[in-house]
Design an enzyme around this catalytic site. Structure first.
Site, mmCIF file in Angstrom:
data_model
loop_
_atom_site.group_PDB
_atom_site.id
_atom_site.type_symbol
_atom_site.label_atom_id
_atom_site.label_comp_id
_atom_site.label_asym_id
_atom_site.label_seq_id
_atom_site.Cartn_x
_atom_site.Cartn_y
_atom_site.Cartn_z
ATOM 1 N N ARG A 1 44.629 22.747 47.660
ATOM 2 C CA ARG A 1 44.588 21.301 47.366
ATOM 3 C C ARG A 1 45.945 20.641 47.585
ATOM 4 O O ARG A 1 46.022 19.458 47.854
ATOM 5 C CB ARG A 1 44.099 21.066 45.930
ATOM 6 C CG ARG A 1 42.596 21.311 45.764
ATOM 7 C CD ARG A 1 42.079 20.752 44.442
ATOM 8 N NE ARG A 1 42.605 21.487 43.309
ATOM 9 C CZ ARG A 1 42.023 22.553 42.769
ATOM 10 N NH1 ARG A 1 40.894 23.021 43.272
ATOM 11 N NH2 ARG A 1 42.558 23.170 41.739
ATOM 12 N N ALA B 1 53.429 36.120 39.538
ATOM 13 C CA ALA B 1 52.382 36.932 38.909
ATOM 14 C C ALA B 1 51.753 36.127 37.777
ATOM 15 O O ALA B 1 52.442 35.355 37.090
ATOM 16 C CB ALA B 1 52.949 38.240 38.389
ATOM 17 N N GLY C 1 48.100 35.812 34.848
ATOM 18 C CA GLY C 1 46.902 36.391 34.243
ATOM 19 C C GLY C 1 47.176 37.556 33.307
ATOM 20 O O GLY C 1 48.255 37.690 32.723
ATOM 21 N N ASP C 2 46.171 38.419 33.195
ATOM 22 C CA ASP C 2 46.223 39.519 32.229
ATOM 23 C C ASP C 2 47.374 40.485 32.489
ATOM 24 O O ASP C 2 47.727 41.269 31.608
ATOM 25 C CB ASP C 2 44.915 40.325 32.295
ATOM 26 C CG ASP C 2 43.736 39.561 31.721
ATOM 27 O OD1 ASP C 2 43.929 38.418 31.273
ATOM 28 O OD2 ASP C 2 42.617 40.127 31.713
ATOM 29 N N ASN D 1 33.633 37.129 34.697
ATOM 30 C CA ASN D 1 33.759 38.335 33.844
ATOM 31 C C ASN D 1 33.243 38.029 32.429
ATOM 32 O O ASN D 1 32.604 38.872 31.814
ATOM 33 C CB ASN D 1 35.191 38.857 33.657
ATOM 34 C CG ASN D 1 36.206 38.320 34.600
ATOM 35 O OD1 ASN D 1 36.142 37.153 34.949
ATOM 36 N ND2 ASN D 1 37.126 39.157 35.009
ATOM 37 N N CYS D 2 33.569 36.815 31.977
ATOM 38 C CA CYS D 2 33.216 36.482 30.597
ATOM 39 C C CYS D 2 31.698 36.403 30.412
ATOM 40 O O CYS D 2 31.198 36.473 29.286
ATOM 41 C CB CYS D 2 33.851 35.156 30.209
ATOM 42 S SG CYS D 2 35.605 35.095 30.589
ATOM 43 N N PRO E 1 62.172 36.511 43.919
ATOM 44 C CA PRO E 1 61.943 35.061 44.078
ATOM 45 C C PRO E 1 60.767 34.700 44.982
ATOM 46 O O PRO E 1 60.306 33.556 44.967
ATOM 47 C CB PRO E 1 63.259 34.557 44.677
ATOM 48 C CG PRO E 1 63.968 35.761 45.196
ATOM 49 C CD PRO E 1 63.495 36.929 44.404
ATOM 50 N N ASN E 2 60.242 35.652 45.732
ATOM 51 C CA ASN E 2 59.101 35.352 46.611
ATOM 52 C C ASN E 2 57.769 35.865 46.053
ATOM 53 O O ASN E 2 56.752 35.810 46.735
ATOM 54 C CB ASN E 2 59.329 35.956 48.004
ATOM 55 C CG ASN E 2 60.587 35.394 48.639
ATOM 56 O OD1 ASN E 2 60.730 34.183 48.742
ATOM 57 N ND2 ASN E 2 61.517 36.260 48.980
HETATM 58 C C1 FAD Z 1 33.418 41.577 29.746
HETATM 59 C C2 FAD Z 1 34.532 40.584 29.626
HETATM 60 C C3 FAD Z 1 34.350 39.445 28.872
HETATM 61 C C4 FAD Z 1 35.382 38.529 28.744
HETATM 62 N N1 FAD Z 1 35.156 37.408 27.988
HETATM 63 C C5 FAD Z 1 36.154 36.492 27.882
HETATM 64 C C6 FAD Z 1 35.936 35.287 27.164
HETATM 65 O O1 FAD Z 1 34.827 35.036 26.656
HETATM 66 N N2 FAD Z 1 36.963 34.421 27.058
HETATM 67 C C7 FAD Z 1 38.192 34.653 27.637
HETATM 68 O O2 FAD Z 1 39.097 33.829 27.517
HETATM 69 N N3 FAD Z 1 38.409 35.786 28.337
HETATM 70 C C8 FAD Z 1 37.425 36.701 28.479
HETATM 71 N N4 FAD Z 1 37.651 37.833 29.196
HETATM 72 C C9 FAD Z 1 38.985 38.050 29.788
HETATM 73 C C10 FAD Z 1 39.135 37.303 31.097
HETATM 74 O O3 FAD Z 1 38.081 37.659 31.947
HETATM 75 C C11 FAD Z 1 40.471 37.681 31.723
HETATM 76 O O4 FAD Z 1 41.487 37.250 30.841
HETATM 77 C C12 FAD Z 1 40.690 37.022 33.065
HETATM 78 O O5 FAD Z 1 39.660 37.338 33.968
HETATM 79 C C13 FAD Z 1 42.030 37.481 33.650
HETATM 80 O O6 FAD Z 1 42.194 36.982 34.921
HETATM 81 P P1 FAD Z 1 43.071 37.777 35.988
HETATM 82 O O7 FAD Z 1 43.037 36.977 37.230
HETATM 83 O O8 FAD Z 1 44.370 38.122 35.387
HETATM 84 O O9 FAD Z 1 42.306 39.150 36.184
HETATM 85 P P2 FAD Z 1 40.813 39.418 36.663
HETATM 86 O O10 FAD Z 1 39.969 38.230 36.472
HETATM 87 O O11 FAD Z 1 40.398 40.678 36.012
HETATM 88 O O12 FAD Z 1 40.979 39.659 38.224
HETATM 89 C C14 FAD Z 1 41.773 40.679 38.716
HETATM 90 C C15 FAD Z 1 41.181 41.169 40.021
HETATM 91 O O13 FAD Z 1 42.208 41.801 40.750
HETATM 92 C C16 FAD Z 1 41.649 42.839 41.501
HETATM 93 N N5 FAD Z 1 42.723 43.765 41.861
HETATM 94 C C17 FAD Z 1 43.514 44.473 41.029
HETATM 95 N N6 FAD Z 1 44.421 45.184 41.716
HETATM 96 C C18 FAD Z 1 44.194 44.934 43.027
HETATM 97 C C19 FAD Z 1 44.794 45.400 44.223
HETATM 98 N N7 FAD Z 1 45.819 46.237 44.197
HETATM 99 N N8 FAD Z 1 44.307 44.944 45.388
HETATM 100 C C20 FAD Z 1 43.273 44.074 45.426
HETATM 101 N N9 FAD Z 1 42.669 43.619 44.325
HETATM 102 C C21 FAD Z 1 43.118 44.029 43.123
HETATM 103 C C22 FAD Z 1 40.638 43.445 40.563
HETATM 104 O O14 FAD Z 1 39.630 44.120 41.283
HETATM 105 C C23 FAD Z 1 40.109 42.215 39.836
HETATM 106 O O15 FAD Z 1 38.882 41.764 40.373
HETATM 107 C C24 FAD Z 1 36.629 38.761 29.380
HETATM 108 C C25 FAD Z 1 36.811 39.902 30.150
HETATM 109 C C26 FAD Z 1 35.772 40.791 30.291
HETATM 110 C C27 FAD Z 1 35.983 42.013 31.130
#
Ligand code: FAD
Length: 574
Positions: free
Chosen positions: A25, A282, A284-285, A45-46, A278-279
């Site tokens: 965007r 990260a 999320g989780d 996922n949620c 710097p390039n």
């Molecule tokens: C069952 C479940 C229920 C949930 N319910 C809730 C909820 O109700 N409310 C809430 O706030 N949060 C909830 N969460 C947590 C929420 O889903 C996560 O906080 C959020 O998805 C994190 O986002 P992310 O992008 O960090 O990781 P993710 O969404 O997990 O995405 C990471 C992705 O990176 C990919 N990956 C990893 N390493 C590599 C690599 N080396 N090469 C290529 N791909 C890679 C993985 O395959 C994965 O698909 C839930 C999680 C789960 C599993």
């Protein structure tokens, strides 16, 4: 680095997909490539537990976007089943393996965003690698679990955090007989014990067998399926096990590339989500953030923060000044008919961190009680001792829990105090709220404490006290229905006429059902020069504390309900 030509993103779900869409965007020129190890991007996922439980019936509904839709709308180059194996920081390139073909290739980048998420923990207990032992992180995990989970079978869910609770409900809705095992003595270890005590009853009411305070030692196969061996010696026979014992930031790639890792085990980032390179950004989780209340590094795996961080990383890459401030940990969980939600820190965490705080409990209804369908919201508010700033809040109830915690999360984020909560003007008509909303009531109760209008006593101090008398100011009927052992019953409406019956020279520990009449009684007593303190949250909170084991369980004679049978229960369903 404004307007980089090529942005590469690792992980195509919450944080990664948000970063990609935002980057597009902001720039129609950039080449944006997403690598996703799994077969799906941007899936919910949620929502996974709700498909397991049949609430979301159509599996397709979980696929919020597809590589095709992302290509069409955002011109993203999405490569699924493609794992990023390593990062060559010096030459700004990643090594990618196509999982279908095994082919490996290098992909250059100007800016790299890591959003690899968190891996579901598999504790190293014997038998945990059995194919009938599942975790739930992605679509594949869900499909595998659903193939095995047949109605009528027994299942054991290990870990009673948010996902464990959602899964216990989901499997039970699917027709399985579920036992939920939790190492701690209460479910939702992130919450304060008394606030989740009502969830224990709710689970039991829906046929979930709870095993608290014990851990799994081994999973053993036998002719009929599996046996889960507990620390307490019990063996639970079942057809499948789901491990929901927590997650760990996926930092393998970052570590291998030599990026800084923080003290809590997440990738270290600055306020713009930039790593020590710097390039590379990260989100999320996988990252560490600042805790809103303390500023300490924290790992808080939630979808909202991951999405916002993805957006901020994209903006930072495009040269904007956007910053991620901190995470409050605002979260909610459905447990059958109850909802539990929280924001900020809990009492337990505040104690561990040595932070001074005060707390109050209120249980007002979610809307006017004279309008049909009212239910109480039990709310605990934690605030600082000087200015009354909000440190945390937890609530449990049937309806309106999300609204109150959301309001408090906003108030906390805005730096408001409990005095500001008194002033909040919130929606009111009888079907929706009350002229004094739950949040206002919490503000009044907390402000009363800080202004010195009332002093409080805590259930935990009762066994230690000697020179006090317990005064129950509820009606005689309520008192007969159950009371704290040793209390003298003088209903608040007759208190002014019965002052002579109060024990002389003693401090009076007053309580009512929810804390309001107790407050009125304390005002009557203290204005007459008597020493009196109120129990915030009243007898209802006392029962929640009993459910949590803070105070001794009531004997049958102390706890009788209005019909004369044993009282509804320790935690008392709301
Ligand atoms: C069952 C479940 C229920 C949930 N319910 C809730 C909820 O109700 N409310 C809430 O706030 N949060 C909830 N969460 C947590 C929420 O889903 C996560 O906080 C959020 O998805 C994190 O986002 P992310 O992008 O960090 O990781 P993710 O969404 O997990 O995405 C990471 C992705 O990176 C990919 N990956 C990893 N390493 C590599 C690599 N080396 N090469 C290529 N791909 C890679 C993985 O395959 C994965 O698909 C839930 C999680 C789960 C599993």
């Amino acid at each position: 680095m404004p307007n980089p030509k090529r942005i590469v993103i690792v992980g195509g779900v919450a944080g990664g997909a948000s970063a990609a869409a935002r980057a597009r965007r902001l720039s129609e020129d950039a080449e944006i490539i997403i690598f996703e190890r799994g077969a799906y991007v941007s899936f919910a996922n949620c929502g996974l537990p709700y498909h397991v439980g049949g609430v979301i019936q159509d599996r397709q509904r979980l696929l919020v976007q597809t590589p095709e839709s992302l290509r069409a709308r955002f011109a993203l180059d999405v490569r699924t089943r493609s794992e990023v194996l390593s990062i060559d920081r010096a030459n700004r390139a990643v090594l990618v393996r196509e999982l279908e073909t095994g082919k490996e290739y290098r992909q250059g980048y100007d800016a790299l965003v890591l959003s690899p998420g968190a891996e579901a923990l598999r504790p190293s207990i014997p038998g945990a690698d059995d194919p009938r032992v599942f975790v739930l992180r992605n679509m594949q995990d869900m499909d595998d679990l659903m193939k095995t989970a047949q109605a009528g079978d027994k299942a054991v869910v290990v870990g009673a955090g948010y996902i464990g609770l959602e899964l216990a409900e989901a499997l039970s809705r699917r027709g399985l007989k579920v036992t939920l095992v939790e190492k701690l003595t209460h479910v939702l270890g992130l919450a304060d014990a008394e606030m989740v005590a009502p969830l224990h009853e709710e689970l039991a009411r829906h046929g979930i067998a709870l095993r608290l305070g014990t851990s799994v030692q081994a999973v053993q196969p036998d002719a009929r399926g599996l046996n889960v061996v507990l620390e307490n010696g019990e063996r639970l026979s079942c057809k499948l096990v789901v491990l929901a014992v927590g997650v760990r930031p996926e930092t393998g790639l970052a570590k291998k590339a030599g990026l800084d890792i923080g003290p809590r085990g997440g990738i270290r980032v600055d306020a713009q989500m930039r790593t020590s390179d710097p390039n590379i950004w990260a989100v999320g989780d996988a990252v560490e953030v600042a805790d809103f209340v303390t500023g300490d590094p924290a790992v808080i795996p939630l979808a909202g923060p991951a999405n916002r961080q993805g957006r901020i990383a994209a903006e930072a890459i495009m040269g904007r000044e956007s910053r991620y401030a901190s995470t409050q940990g605002t979260a909610i969980c459905k447990v059958f008919d109850l909802a539990f939600a929280m924001t900020g820190l809990t009492e337990e965490t505040l104690r561990k961190k040595g932070k001074a705080f005060r707390k109050i409990y209120v249980h007002p209804a979610q809307h006017a009680t004279y309008y049909p369908g009212s239910h109480p919201v039990s709310l605990k508010l934690l605030f600082d001792t000087s200015e009354g700033r909000i440190l945390g809040a937890q609530a449990v109830g049937v309806y309106g829990v999300d609204k109150r915690i959301d309001v408090l999360a906003v108030a906390q984020r805005a730096g408001m105090s409990v005095f500001d909560l008194e002033e909040l003007e919130l929606c009111y008509a009888p079907p929706y709220g009350s002229a004094k909303d739950v949040v206002n009531m919490a503000g009044f109760a907390a402000a009363n404490v800080l202004r010195g209008d009332v002093e409080l006593w805590e259930p935990e101090e009762l066994p230690l006290l000697t020179d006090q008398a317990l005064i129950d100011v509820r009606t005689e009927d309520e008192f007969r229905g159950g009371h704290i052992s040793g209390a003298l019953n003088i209903p608040v409406d007759s208190l002014r006429d019965r002052l002579k019956q109060l024990p002389r020279g003693k401090e009076l520990l007053v309580y009512c059902q929810v804390g309001l009449r107790g407050y009125v009684a304390c005002r009557i007593l203290t204005q007459r020069g008597l020493r009196a303190r109120n129990l915030s949250g009243g007898f209802k909170r006392w029962q929640m504390c009993q459910g949590a084991g803070f105070v001794p369980p009531a004997s049958e004679s102390e706890m009788r309900n209005e019909e004369g049978g044993p009282a509804a229960g320790k935690g008392s369903r709301l």
